[in-house]
Design an enzyme around this catalytic site. Structure first.
Site, PDB file in Angstrom:
ATOM      1  N   GLY A 283       5.447  -8.120   7.399  1.00  9.89           N
ATOM      2  CA  GLY A 283       6.924  -8.386   7.059  1.00  9.89           C
ATOM      3  C   GLY A 283       7.459  -7.461   6.205  1.00  9.89           C
ATOM      4  O   GLY A 283       7.051  -6.068   6.712  1.00  9.89           O
TER       5      GLY A 283
ATOM      6  N   HIS B 291       1.393  -2.530  -2.998  1.00 10.19           N
ATOM      7  CA  HIS B 291       1.824  -3.698  -3.498  1.00 10.19           C
ATOM      8  C   HIS B 291       1.411  -3.940  -4.837  1.00 10.19           C
ATOM      9  O   HIS B 291       0.344  -3.638  -5.252  1.00 10.19           O
ATOM     10  CB  HIS B 291       1.409  -4.919  -2.582  1.00 10.19           C
ATOM     11  CG  HIS B 291       1.722  -4.682  -0.840  1.00 10.19           C
ATOM     12  ND1 HIS B 291       3.085  -4.805  -0.804  1.00 10.19           N
ATOM     13  CD2 HIS B 291       0.882  -4.930  -0.107  1.00 10.19           C
ATOM     14  CE1 HIS B 291       2.991  -4.537   0.712  1.00 10.19           C
ATOM     15  NE2 HIS B 291       1.787  -4.987   0.972  1.00 10.19           N
TER      16      HIS B 291
ATOM     17  N   GLY C   8       6.256  -3.512   7.846  1.00 14.44           N
ATOM     18  CA  GLY C   8       4.787  -3.523   8.575  1.00 14.44           C
ATOM     19  C   GLY C   8       4.840  -4.902   9.067  1.00 14.44           C
ATOM     20  O   GLY C   8       4.964  -5.890   8.699  1.00 14.44           O
TER      21      GLY C   8
ATOM     22  N   CYS D  81       3.164   5.589   3.367  1.00 15.35           N
ATOM     23  CA  CYS D  81       3.236   5.252   4.815  1.00 15.35           C
ATOM     24  C   CYS D  81       2.745   6.666   5.697  1.00 15.35           C
ATOM     25  O   CYS D  81       3.143   6.897   6.785  1.00 15.35           O
ATOM     26  CB  CYS D  81       4.892   5.241   5.230  1.00 15.35           C
ATOM     27  SG  CYS D  81       5.686   3.888   4.305  1.00 15.35           S
TER      28      CYS D  81
END
Length: 216
Positions: free
Chosen positions: A155, A76, A143, A173
Site C-alpha cells: 500500500g 519504514h 508500493g 526508491c
C-alpha cells in the site's frame, strides 16, 4: 457501496505484517471482504522485488527485508503512517484497474496533505507524492503487489513525524540524492493515528467504500 474492514494494528515488525498480508491474500476467495490495515513499523529497510541491493548504501543497525512489492528500497519507521490495502481490484474496478487504484491512492494522499496546508504533487513515472516547495522532496511512497487473481496488498506510507536520517543511508526508491520530508517538517502538527484515520476517509471517497471497524 460495499464495506471495507479497517484494522488498527499498532506498531508491529514489518516481517510479521508482511507474512500476514501474504497469508490473507493466498487464502482469500471472491467472497472475501476487502481490508485495510493501519500500522507503524520499527525501523526497517524494505527492498522491492526488482530493487537493487546497491541502493542500500549503509544499513548500519537497521534490518533489511526483501519483499514482493513493486519499487526499489524505502525506509519504514516510527512516525510514519502506513496503510496496507488488501483489495480485490478486478471486483472493484471495471477497467484499467491497477492504474485506477494507484490514482486513487495518490489522490487520497494529496487530499490529506491539503487538509494540513501542504501542497503535494505527482511525478509521472515515479509513484508517490512529492512536495514542490521542498524542491520535490518525497513525502509519501507507494508500493503494491497484485497477484494473478487481481488481488492487491502492500500500500502506501506517508511520513508524518519521523527521524528522517535513515533515508540518507539509502537511495530512496532507487534515486540517488532524492530528498525526503515529512509533514512535521512542512509545518503540520499531527499524529500518526489521526493521519491514518484521515487517509482511510480520503480513500473511502476516492475508491468508493464504507468503513467497518475490525479487531486488531
Amino acid at each position: 457501496m460495499d464495506a471495507v474492514t479497517v484494522r488498527q494494528l499498532g506498531r508491529l515488525p514489518y516481517q510479521t505484517v508482511y507474512d500476514r498480508m501474504r497469508g490473507f491474500t493466498r487464502v482469500r476467495t471472491v467472497q472475501t471482504p476487502d481490508e485495510i490495515w493501519l500500522v507503524e513499523h520499527p525501523p526497517v529497510f524494505t527492498l522491492g522485488k526488482g530493487g537493487d541491493p546497491a541502493n542500500i548504501l549503509d544499513a548500519g543497525q537497521v534490518p533489511e527485508v526483501r519483499t514482493d512489492r513493486g519499487g526499489d528500497v524505502t525506509y519504514h519507521g516510527p512516525g510514519q503512517a502506513v496503510v496496507y490495502l488488501l483489495m480485490d481490484l478486478r471486483r472493484r474496478f471495471n477497467r484499467l484497474w491497477v492504474q485506477a487504484f494507484v490514482a486513487g491512492l495518490e489522490a487520497a494522499v494529496l487530499q490529506v496533505l491539503a487538509q494540513h496546508q501542504i501542497q503535494g504533487e505527482r511525478h509521472p513515472g515515479a509513484p508517490g507524492i512529492y512536495v514542490p516547495a521542498r524542491q520535490g522532496a518525497k513525502i509519501a511512497a507507494l508500493g503494491l503487489k497484485v497477484d494473478r487473481k487481481g488481488c492487491a496488498y502492500h500500500g502506501l506510507a506517508l511520513n508524518v513525524a519521523m527521524d528522517l536520517a535513515p533515508f540518507s543511508q539509502i537511495n530512496p526508491c532507487g534515486y540517488p540524492g532524492l530528498a525526503v520530508t515529512d509533514m512535521r517538517t512542512e509545518g503540520a502538527d499531527c499524529s500518526v493515528h489521526d493521519i491514518q484515520s484521515e487517509l482511510v476517509q480520503a480513500l473511502a471517497r476516492q475508491i468508493g467504500f464504507t468503513v467497518r471497524e475490525g479487531r486488531s
